[in-house]
Design an enzyme around this catalytic site. Sequence first.
Site, mmCIF file in Angstrom:
data_model
loop_
_atom_site.group_PDB
_atom_site.id
_atom_site.type_symbol
_atom_site.label_atom_id
_atom_site.label_comp_id
_atom_site.label_asym_id
_atom_site.label_seq_id
_atom_site.Cartn_x
_atom_site.Cartn_y
_atom_site.Cartn_z
ATOM 1 N N ASP A 61 112.174 29.993 49.989
ATOM 2 C CA ASP A 61 113.068 30.893 50.708
ATOM 3 C C ASP A 61 112.717 32.326 50.319
ATOM 4 O O ASP A 61 112.791 32.699 49.158
ATOM 5 C CB ASP A 61 114.517 30.555 50.303
ATOM 6 C CG ASP A 61 115.529 31.230 51.211
ATOM 7 O OD1 ASP A 61 115.125 32.028 52.067
ATOM 8 O OD2 ASP A 61 116.732 30.951 51.045
ATOM 9 N N ASP B 70 112.177 32.577 57.580
ATOM 10 C CA ASP B 70 111.811 32.907 56.199
ATOM 11 C C ASP B 70 112.111 31.778 55.221
ATOM 12 O O ASP B 70 112.257 32.003 54.030
ATOM 13 C CB ASP B 70 112.551 34.180 55.758
ATOM 14 C CG ASP B 70 114.059 34.005 55.789
ATOM 15 O OD1 ASP B 70 114.523 33.010 56.359
ATOM 16 O OD2 ASP B 70 114.775 34.854 55.237
ATOM 17 N N GLU B 71 112.204 30.569 55.716
ATOM 18 C CA GLU B 71 112.703 29.483 54.873
ATOM 19 C C GLU B 71 112.135 28.148 55.358
ATOM 20 O O GLU B 71 112.137 27.885 56.559
ATOM 21 C CB GLU B 71 114.235 29.485 55.018
ATOM 22 C CG GLU B 71 114.975 28.615 54.104
ATOM 23 C CD GLU B 71 116.467 28.616 54.478
ATOM 24 O OE1 GLU B 71 117.181 27.816 53.885
ATOM 25 O OE2 GLU B 71 116.897 29.378 55.357
#
Lengths: 398, 380
Positions: free
Chosen positions: A13, A103-104
């Site tokens: 993350d 983003d993860e």
Amino acid sequence: MFVWSEATILHADADSFFASVEQRDDPRLRGRPVIVGGGVVLAASYEAKAYGVRTAMVGHRALRLCPDAAVVPPRMSAYSAASKALYRVFDDHTPLVEGLSIDEAFLDVRGMRRIAGTPSEIAERLRRDVRDRVGIPVTVGVARTKFLAKVASGVAKPDGLLRVPPGKELDFLHPLPVERLWGVGPATAAKLRQVGITTVGQVAALEETVLVSMLGRASGRHLHALAHNRDPRPVQARRRRGSIGSQRALGRRRRSAAELDTVLIGLVDRVTLRMRKAKRVGRTVVLRLRFDDFTRATRSHTLPGATARTEAILVTARGLLAEARPLVERQGLTLLGISVANLENEDAVQLTLPFDRRSGGALDAALDEVRARFGTAAVTRAVLLGRDPGFTVPLLPD
Amino acid sequence: MASIDTVVSTTMKVTCGRDELAEKLQLAGRGVSTRTQSVQILGGIMLRAGGGQLHLSATDMEISLRVSLDAQVEDEGAVVVPGRLLVDIVRLLPAGEVTISHRAEEGVAEVTCGSASYKLHTYAAEDFPRLPEIDPETAFTVDKEAFVETIARVSRSSSRDESRPVLTGILVRFEGEKLIMAATDSYRLSVKETALDKGPGQELEAIVPARALSELLRVGQGGEAGTISIGVQENQIVFGVDDVWLTARRIDGQFPNYKQLLPETFEAEIQLPRDEFLEIVRRASLMAQRKSPLRLRFESGELTVSAQTQDVGEARESLPMSYTGDTIEIGFNAEFLRDGLESVGDDAVRFKLISPLRPGLILGESDDFLYLIMPIRLAG
């Protein structure tokens, strides 16, 4: 239930993703509190978070908390490029990458020990590569289940690495606050707090039936499982869904047309919200029916253009249900479901003529915003008031 | 026109030629409802024999179609027969005289032609909805060719999205000696103004289902010059052309104020030979699949049309033109752009643009037709 004995699931993350990209691209912002977005905070750097600034906070409130913050306008194309770079790094470390958002992602590194080292070694290298190749920090949690890996990365933030060793999972999990459980938002946390429950351990000590009576069936079962670290979902390589749907069991009691319509509205609200969150649009609306005798039927209609507008999907779904009415009358309905198939990414956006505010999906966007900020139960339709919205069921992003 | 008062009679018997019957049934059959699960009788065509004629009618409650043909009527009466089935049977019958008879107590209609004989289960004529009549007091006529040509120019822009009923209609407006039609699906807008020799003598406006006007276009296109009778009533609009009567439910609501959507000024105006441009657009469209946009790049002296679909391929083609402004790159849905160019009746098109995120305006050589088209936002 079968769980791998080795912790091989990584949850990676990026920390304060938008703000990190800004700090990467402008050296003057490094080490300073940074807020992305003026009217509403889209992202805040860790320096800003230390002052209490949170995502989705109104801009002037954030500035009162942190008057020294640098406010920068969002640069979505830069974030999108950074996201692509991030995923390239992920893909270089394992073929099993399940994206959760820009983003993860989850990465499964099972069976890679001989070529790539232990999961912790891979995680450390992943963090270094992201730092070198994307220029931003990323936190990684390592565990046997997806859920726990995500909890671990949450605990390890920012710029950290945390491995939860097999066998020590409950020791790690139970002292944590309930908010760490996937799907526990402010509303559920408040309900639990009312009865004195603040830690995951306390949730784990409750019978499943007690949780169900407090939170509803889906949420109760879900939390009970998570509190005992039961999460059998495997990491699934990036495969975008072909459809998004939701269904509801109705029991054997006969339902009036108005009751069925209410159920349908709830389902459509939920499905279209998920579609918009996932930035997906679809053309085919499928109505699923199960009857008293357990036979099933589906009815579908394909629209001229793909949409995620609640109104458009609802009108289509109502039409399908109206057509199936004689069948429903005859056979008795025990389950109603709706799904939207033929999904496409909403990338090349066809713009619309600005002749009324409904056409642009402004209402949907406003409701989505309210739900994102204040929880899914914050705003509902009059016909759904007092009903179990079923919204609290935590879902993986579509 | 013939009255369609419901005649309840115990028998009906009528004979007519197969060719004309097949043709007229085909026509009426277009009014038959395709959603017959809810109201079965709407899947039927009503046959009524009387006054030396056989009258056929069908409705799906949104539109209705009525047509008559000369016939030898032995017994006057009426019956409703499953529409699609009857259309198909008659179409495939051998050439010759077709006799349709019905005895109410049996609940079947018998269709015979030579040695072929069919029995069809029927619905009772009294259960069929009463169709609206034209009111001779308020009816007026307009030139048929002008009316159908106007429909043809705008109908493609109407929406098929039932969630916004107003946009599934075409705005039909009579203003002095002028007929104006406008249609939009919110992605593009077509407006056509047509001068009439004679208008209705008063201002009139109705939103008419595009489907109804497309049927009217089909019925009215070609054939001899003539007129269309129009009766505008509170909830209905009735059209009569040749021996066909078409009624449509008027759509309630406010049509978007399209005049307000037309930008007052544009940054660039480019004149292009229509056919050449259209050919390029048609070719390049083949590579604009799965919602991919068609890209138009206007730069000094040249227009480049390109399209690209992931895993399929790409196309690129240029056309010289006289343009000297700043370079503009704009994306459009290929089908919408094609529709616009095809709807322009002239040899040259004028393309007016502001920016890649603002609507583009397509005009012919004259100002009686316009096509406003919203772009697709290009990625990157």
